[in-house]
Design a protein around this motif. Structure first.
Motif, short mmCIF file in Angstrom:
data_model
loop_
_atom_site.label_atom_id
_atom_site.label_comp_id
_atom_site.label_asym_id
_atom_site.label_seq_id
_atom_site.Cartn_x
_atom_site.Cartn_y
_atom_site.Cartn_z
N ARG A 86 55.13 94.78 107.87
CA ARG A 86 56.21 93.92 107.38
C ARG A 86 55.86 92.44 107.44
NH1 ARG A 86 60.02 97.49 110.66
NH2 ARG A 86 60.71 99.03 109.14
N GLU A 87 54.86 92.08 108.19
CA GLU A 87 54.42 90.69 108.27
C GLU A 87 53.56 90.29 107.07
OE1 GLU A 87 52.53 90.40 112.08
OE2 GLU A 87 54.44 90.47 113.16
N THR A 88 53.09 91.26 106.30
CA THR A 88 52.32 90.97 105.10
C THR A 88 53.27 90.64 103.95
OG1 THR A 88 52.26 93.24 104.28
CG2 THR A 88 50.53 92.59 105.85
N LEU A 89 52.74 90.05 102.88
CA LEU A 89 53.56 89.73 101.71
C LEU A 89 54.15 91.00 101.11
CD1 LEU A 89 54.53 87.43 99.90
CD2 LEU A 89 52.52 87.82 98.46
N PHE A 90 53.33 92.04 100.99
CA PHE A 90 53.79 93.33 100.47
C PHE A 90 54.91 93.88 101.34
CE2 PHE A 90 53.67 97.95 100.97
CZ PHE A 90 53.90 98.36 99.68
N GLY A 91 54.69 93.92 102.63
CA GLY A 91 55.68 94.47 103.56
C GLY A 91 56.97 93.69 103.56
N LYS A 92 56.86 92.38 103.46
CA LYS A 92 58.04 91.52 103.46
C LYS A 92 58.92 91.80 102.25
CE LYS A 92 59.35 86.65 103.43
NZ LYS A 92 58.84 85.28 103.38
N TYR A 93 58.32 91.91 101.07
CA TYR A 93 59.11 92.09 99.85
C TYR A 93 59.49 93.53 99.57
CZ TYR A 93 58.57 87.22 98.56
OH TYR A 93 58.63 85.86 98.54
N VAL A 94 58.67 94.48 99.98
CA VAL A 94 58.95 95.88 99.68
C VAL A 94 59.72 96.55 100.81
CG1 VAL A 94 57.92 98.13 99.17
CG2 VAL A 94 56.99 96.07 98.12
N LEU A 95 59.31 96.34 102.05
CA LEU A 95 59.94 97.02 103.19
C LEU A 95 61.07 96.23 103.83
CD1 LEU A 95 56.73 98.42 104.90
CD2 LEU A 95 58.31 99.61 103.36
N GLY A 96 61.11 94.93 103.59
CA GLY A 96 62.17 94.10 104.16
C GLY A 96 61.91 93.74 105.61
N GLN A 97 62.83 92.97 106.16
CA GLN A 97 62.64 92.45 107.52
C GLN A 97 63.55 93.08 108.56
OE1 GLN A 97 60.17 90.02 108.33
NE2 GLN A 97 59.53 90.78 106.32
N GLY A 98 64.79 93.34 108.20
CA GLY A 98 65.73 93.89 109.17
C GLY A 98 66.90 94.55 108.48
N PHE A 99 67.48 95.51 109.16
CA PHE A 99 68.60 96.27 108.60
C PHE A 99 69.86 95.42 108.53
CE2 PHE A 99 72.37 98.87 109.04
CZ PHE A 99 72.18 99.81 108.04
N LEU A 100 70.53 95.47 107.37
CA LEU A 100 71.82 94.81 107.20
C LEU A 100 72.73 95.71 106.37
CD1 LEU A 100 70.65 91.22 106.18
CD2 LEU A 100 71.65 91.87 108.36
N TRP A 101 73.96 95.87 106.82
CA TRP A 101 74.92 96.65 106.04
C TRP A 101 75.21 95.98 104.71
CZ3 TRP A 101 75.85 101.54 106.60
CH2 TRP A 101 75.70 102.13 107.84
N SER A 102 75.15 94.66 104.69
CA SER A 102 75.40 93.95 103.43
C SER A 102 74.35 94.31 102.38
CB SER A 102 75.42 92.43 103.67
OG SER A 102 74.17 91.99 104.18
#
Length: 114
Positions: free
Chosen positions: A71-87
């Motif tokens: 998730r710290e990579t550019l791919f991971g950041k945009y595809v996997l996201g950073q943290g769970f949010l109900w919104s």
């Protein structure tokens, strides 16, 4: 490509609501699923696309070291996201619904034109 560009742009411009990028992400996933399943009913496409979006969002609750590094990579950041949010779940649902109804309206319009 335009959806991807607008989604990334929504993260860079502060006046655009943050959830707009998540909404566009759901539209993008819907379009990709539609391309893969061209002959499937729209209801099947929205269900698969929402399952993908929800799956990725709930995967953010998983915090193993290897996926945190990814998730710290550019791919991971945009595809996997950073943290769970109900919104994000609500934004995905709304984005999927928008794509679904646009497809239904466009298909109805094209069918009536023939």
């Amino acid at each position: 490509m335009a959806i991807i560009f607008l989604g990334i742009l929504s993260r860079k411009i502060e006046i655009i609501p943050f959830c707009f990028g998540d909404l566009l992400y759901a539209v993008m996933i819907y379009c990709i699923v539609r391309i893969v399943f061209t002959h499937s009913k729209a209801i099947y496409v929205i269900l698969v696309s929402l399952l993908i979006c929800y799956g990725i969002e709930f995967l953010q609750l998983y915090q193993a070291e290897w996926i945190v590094k990814l998730r710290e990579t550019l791919f991971g950041k945009y595809v996997l996201g950073q943290g769970f949010l109900w919104s994000d779940i609500f934004a995905y649902t709304f984005g999927g619904a928008i794509a679904f109804f646009i497809e239904k309206i466009v298909l109805k319009y094209n069918t009536n034109q023939g």
